[in-house]
Design a protein around this motif. Structure first.
Motif, PDB file in Angstrom:
ATOM      1  N   MET B   1     -38.158  29.180  28.685  1.00  0.00           N
ATOM      2  CA  MET B   1     -37.963  30.629  28.686  1.00  0.00           C
ATOM      3  C   MET B   1     -37.774  31.142  30.102  1.00  0.00           C
ATOM      4  O   MET B   1     -38.227  30.532  31.051  1.00  0.00           O
ATOM      5  N   ALA B   2     -37.099  32.253  30.207  1.00  0.00           N
ATOM      6  CA  ALA B   2     -36.789  32.804  31.532  1.00  0.00           C
ATOM      7  C   ALA B   2     -38.063  33.170  32.283  1.00  0.00           C
ATOM      8  O   ALA B   2     -39.078  33.530  31.678  1.00  0.00           O
ATOM      9  N   ALA B   3     -38.003  33.067  33.580  1.00  0.00           N
ATOM     10  CA  ALA B   3     -39.149  33.441  34.402  1.00  0.00           C
ATOM     11  C   ALA B   3     -39.315  34.955  34.359  1.00  0.00           C
ATOM     12  O   ALA B   3     -38.382  35.686  34.036  1.00  0.00           O
ATOM     13  N   GLY B   4     -40.515  35.429  34.656  1.00  0.00           N
ATOM     14  CA  GLY B   4     -40.774  36.863  34.645  1.00  0.00           C
ATOM     15  C   GLY B   4     -40.739  37.423  33.233  1.00  0.00           C
ATOM     16  O   GLY B   4     -40.262  38.537  33.009  1.00  0.00           O
ATOM     17  N   MET B   5     -41.233  36.600  32.283  1.00  0.00           N
ATOM     18  CA  MET B   5     -41.232  36.986  30.891  1.00  0.00           C
ATOM     19  C   MET B   5     -42.079  38.237  30.680  1.00  0.00           C
ATOM     20  O   MET B   5     -43.186  38.345  31.200  1.00  0.00           O
ATOM     21  N   LYS B   6     -41.530  39.157  29.896  1.00  0.00           N
ATOM     22  CA  LYS B   6     -42.294  40.369  29.615  1.00  0.00           C
ATOM     23  C   LYS B   6     -43.426  40.030  28.641  1.00  0.00           C
ATOM     24  O   LYS B   6     -43.317  39.106  27.856  1.00  0.00           O
ATOM     25  N   SER B   7     -44.505  40.818  28.704  1.00  0.00           N
ATOM     26  CA  SER B   7     -45.498  40.645  27.644  1.00  0.00           C
ATOM     27  C   SER B   7     -45.343  41.819  26.686  1.00  0.00           C
ATOM     28  O   SER B   7     -44.966  42.925  27.082  1.00  0.00           O
ATOM     29  N   PHE B   8     -45.593  41.552  25.425  1.00  0.00           N
ATOM     30  CA  PHE B   8     -45.363  42.567  24.411  1.00  0.00           C
ATOM     31  C   PHE B   8     -46.663  42.953  23.741  1.00  0.00           C
ATOM     32  O   PHE B   8     -47.509  42.082  23.480  1.00  0.00           O
ATOM     33  N   SER B   9     -46.836  44.236  23.432  1.00  0.00           N
ATOM     34  CA  SER B   9     -48.060  44.680  22.767  1.00  0.00           C
ATOM     35  C   SER B   9     -48.009  44.305  21.289  1.00  0.00           C
ATOM     36  O   SER B   9     -46.941  44.072  20.725  1.00  0.00           O
ATOM     37  N   ASN B  10     -49.188  44.259  20.673  1.00  0.00           N
ATOM     38  CA  ASN B  10     -49.244  43.965  19.236  1.00  0.00           C
ATOM     39  C   ASN B  10     -48.441  44.973  18.437  1.00  0.00           C
ATOM     40  O   ASN B  10     -47.778  44.624  17.468  1.00  0.00           O
ATOM     41  N   LYS B  11     -48.526  46.233  18.860  1.00  0.00           N
ATOM     42  CA  LYS B  11     -47.810  47.296  18.175  1.00  0.00           C
ATOM     43  C   LYS B  11     -46.315  46.983  18.144  1.00  0.00           C
ATOM     44  O   LYS B  11     -45.652  47.054  17.113  1.00  0.00           O
ATOM     45  N   TYR B  12     -45.794  46.581  19.311  1.00  0.00           N
ATOM     46  CA  TYR B  12     -44.381  46.255  19.424  1.00  0.00           C
ATOM     47  C   TYR B  12     -44.025  45.104  18.479  1.00  0.00           C
ATOM     48  O   TYR B  12     -43.023  45.159  17.768  1.00  0.00           O
ATOM     49  N   PHE B  14     -45.533  44.065  15.708  1.00  0.00           N
ATOM     50  CA  PHE B  14     -45.522  44.495  14.301  1.00  0.00           C
ATOM     51  C   PHE B  14     -44.274  45.308  13.990  1.00  0.00           C
ATOM     52  O   PHE B  14     -43.593  45.079  12.988  1.00  0.00           O
ATOM     53  N   PHE B  15     -43.985  46.229  14.877  1.00  0.00           N
ATOM     54  CA  PHE B  15     -42.820  47.084  14.676  1.00  0.00           C
ATOM     55  C   PHE B  15     -41.546  46.244  14.641  1.00  0.00           C
ATOM     56  O   PHE B  15     -40.701  46.385  13.762  1.00  0.00           O
ATOM     57  N   TYR B  16     -41.435  45.308  15.598  1.00  0.00           N
ATOM     58  CA  TYR B  16     -40.237  44.478  15.743  1.00  0.00           C
ATOM     59  C   TYR B  16     -39.975  43.672  14.474  1.00  0.00           C
ATOM     60  O   TYR B  16     -38.875  43.682  13.924  1.00  0.00           O
ATOM     61  N   ILE B  17     -41.009  42.987  14.008  1.00  0.00           N
ATOM     62  CA  ILE B  17     -40.803  42.097  12.862  1.00  0.00           C
ATOM     63  C   ILE B  17     -40.535  42.907  11.599  1.00  0.00           C
ATOM     64  O   ILE B  17     -39.765  42.506  10.733  1.00  0.00           O
ATOM     65  N   THR B  18     -41.189  44.103  11.486  1.00  0.00           N
ATOM     66  CA  THR B  18     -40.954  44.938  10.310  1.00  0.00           C
ATOM     67  C   THR B  18     -39.500  45.387  10.260  1.00  0.00           C
ATOM     68  O   THR B  18     -38.831  45.269   9.227  1.00  0.00           O
ATOM     69  N   VAL B  19     -39.011  45.870  11.389  1.00  0.00           N
ATOM     70  CA  VAL B  19     -37.620  46.316  11.436  1.00  0.00           C
ATOM     71  C   VAL B  19     -36.674  45.161  11.095  1.00  0.00           C
ATOM     72  O   VAL B  19     -35.741  45.302  10.305  1.00  0.00           O
ATOM     73  N   LEU B  20     -36.962  43.994  11.688  1.00  0.00           N
ATOM     74  CA  LEU B  20     -36.102  42.843  11.467  1.00  0.00           C
ATOM     75  C   LEU B  20     -36.066  42.449   9.991  1.00  0.00           C
ATOM     76  O   LEU B  20     -34.992  42.214   9.409  1.00  0.00           O
TER      77      LEU B  20
END
Lengths: 199, 204
Positions: B1-12, B14-20
């Motif tokens: 994975m690319a360096a400087g990987m962002k970290s994602f909140s749990n909220k994000y 849940f939201f991401y997978i639901t939308v997908l």
């Protein structure tokens, strides 16, 4: 842009990375299903690489495998539905194998190793070439097995009947899965011995 | 994975997978509903074409099969799928559906008979997941042509069905009542053998 040609030979997914072997054993008893399967895998591999690469910066790393699976299985279902609607004969021939594309390790392997860290266009090319590299091996093995096992190619008889009259027999073992394993093994052997000579 | 990987909140997440998931479900619904009429038409045409083939109609294309089938065949009332059919040579025949099990999944077929106790005019078999080159060969002409002219009843008039047996096995079954099994596809051949026992009571 240069086409990545490695997957066809020195980085071949089946012969070098030894991925996707299970389906290579299952569909290569005859040439035709092998080729159709290879094309389906190429389509799915190329487009899943493209889609994952497009959304790669939004995917939370902790659930990236789930996201990849979701994309791959959606693509496979769509391909299967289109086959059933537009080329029914082909879909009948492939039956369960289309669904098995989801579990083909080449696809997930390319997503993890390439698409997650590369731009969309190179990812698409990488997926396509890996699919074709897989297809090349399938075609070779399918050719040998159908020719020696059934005496036909693409369902057309190619061994002259005079040869059968002279006592030639089809090798029934060729149709069974173990022979596919032995053939793939032989191909790996040939490729490795060529490589070690080149060094 | 690319360096400087962002970290994602749990909220994000849940939201991401639901939308997908919702997007995927919507897409698949549109695709399946949109393609369903074509797929159903394909299946109907394929079935009609198979039965017509077994009844001796050669070179029927799938676009003409349904029309021709409705002209020459008529479904009989009853629990089982049975049709009366006018065969290609003009003689009346009976089509019967049989269902069975292969090695990996369902197998089924249509048997065209020439009326009471008379020989088999033709058969077609299909399979859900037979191995290409082995069990899948039951659908090939090379296998189905072995059934033409075989009889469901032995010389004494007892029902035997057409048995699918290894060459040389069970020599007491007359040649008129048996065909050779497919070597390498023992279990699927046995499945066909068992499936054809369903023709009992139906051929009369």
């Amino acid at each position: 842009m240069k086409l990545p040609l490695g997957p066809l030979s020195k980085d071949n997914p089946i012969l070098v990375q030894v991925l996707g072997v299970c389906s290579a054993l299952a569909v290569t008893a005859q040439l035709k299903p092998a080729v159709v399967m290879a094309l389906s895998v190429t389509v799915v591999c190329a487009f899943s690489n493209l889609i994952i690469s497009l959304i790669r910066n939004t995917i939370p790393p902790r659930i990236r495998i789930i996201v990849q699976l979701l994309v791959v299985s959606t693509l496979v279902i769509v391909v299967d539905q289109f086959l059933q609607a537009y080329v029914y004969e082909v879909s009948k021939m492939l039956s369960v194998f289309v669904g098995l594309i989801i579990t083909n390790c080449i696809i997930m392997g390319r997503l993890e190793a390439f698409a997650l860290s590369h731009e969309p266009l190179p990812s698409f090319m990488d997926g396509m070439m890996n699919g074709l590299g897989y297809g090349l091996v399938l075609a070779i093995v399918g050719c040998l097995r159908e020719l020696l096992g059934s005496g036909t190619l693409w369902n057309h008889p190619v061994i002259p009947s005079s040869l059968y009259a002279a006592g030639y027999l089809n090798n029934g073992l060729m149709i069974l899965p173990p022979m596919a394993l032995i053939l793939v093994g032989s191909l790996i052997w040939i490729l490795n011995s060529k490589k070690s000579k080149a060094k | 994975m690319a360096a400087g990987m962002k970290s994602f909140s749990n909220k994000y997440i849940f939201f991401y997978i639901t939308v997908l998931v919702v997007a995927v479900v919507a897409l698949l619904t549109v695709v399946t509903l949109g393609l369903k009429p074509r797929q159903t038409a394909n299946r109907t045409a394929d079935k009609a074409m198979q039965i017509l083939h077994a009844a001796g109609y050669q070179d029927v294309t799938s676009d003409k099969a349904v029309a021709l089938f409705s002209r020459v065949a008529e479904k009989k009332t009853g629990e089982r799928e049975v049709y009366g059919i006018r065969c290609a040579d003009g003689s009346p025949g009976v089509v019967m559906r049989v269902d069975g099990k292969g090695l990996w999944g369902a197998i089924w077929g249509y048997v065209v008979l020439d009326g009471e106790r008379s020989p088999v005019k033709g058969v077609v078999f299909s399979h859900r997941s037979g191995t290409p080159g082995l069990g899948a060969n039951i659908a090939e002409e090379n296998f189905t042509s072995r059934f033409v002219g075989k009889k469901l009843y032995d010389a004494n008039g007892n029902f035997t069905s057409v048995r699918v047996l290894q060459k040389g096995k069970s020599p007491d079954v007359a040649l008129d009542n048996r065909v050779d099994a497919i070597s390498g596809a023992t279990l699927t051949s046995k499945g066909v053998d068992k499936m054809l026992q369903q023709l009992n009571n139906e051929g009369k």
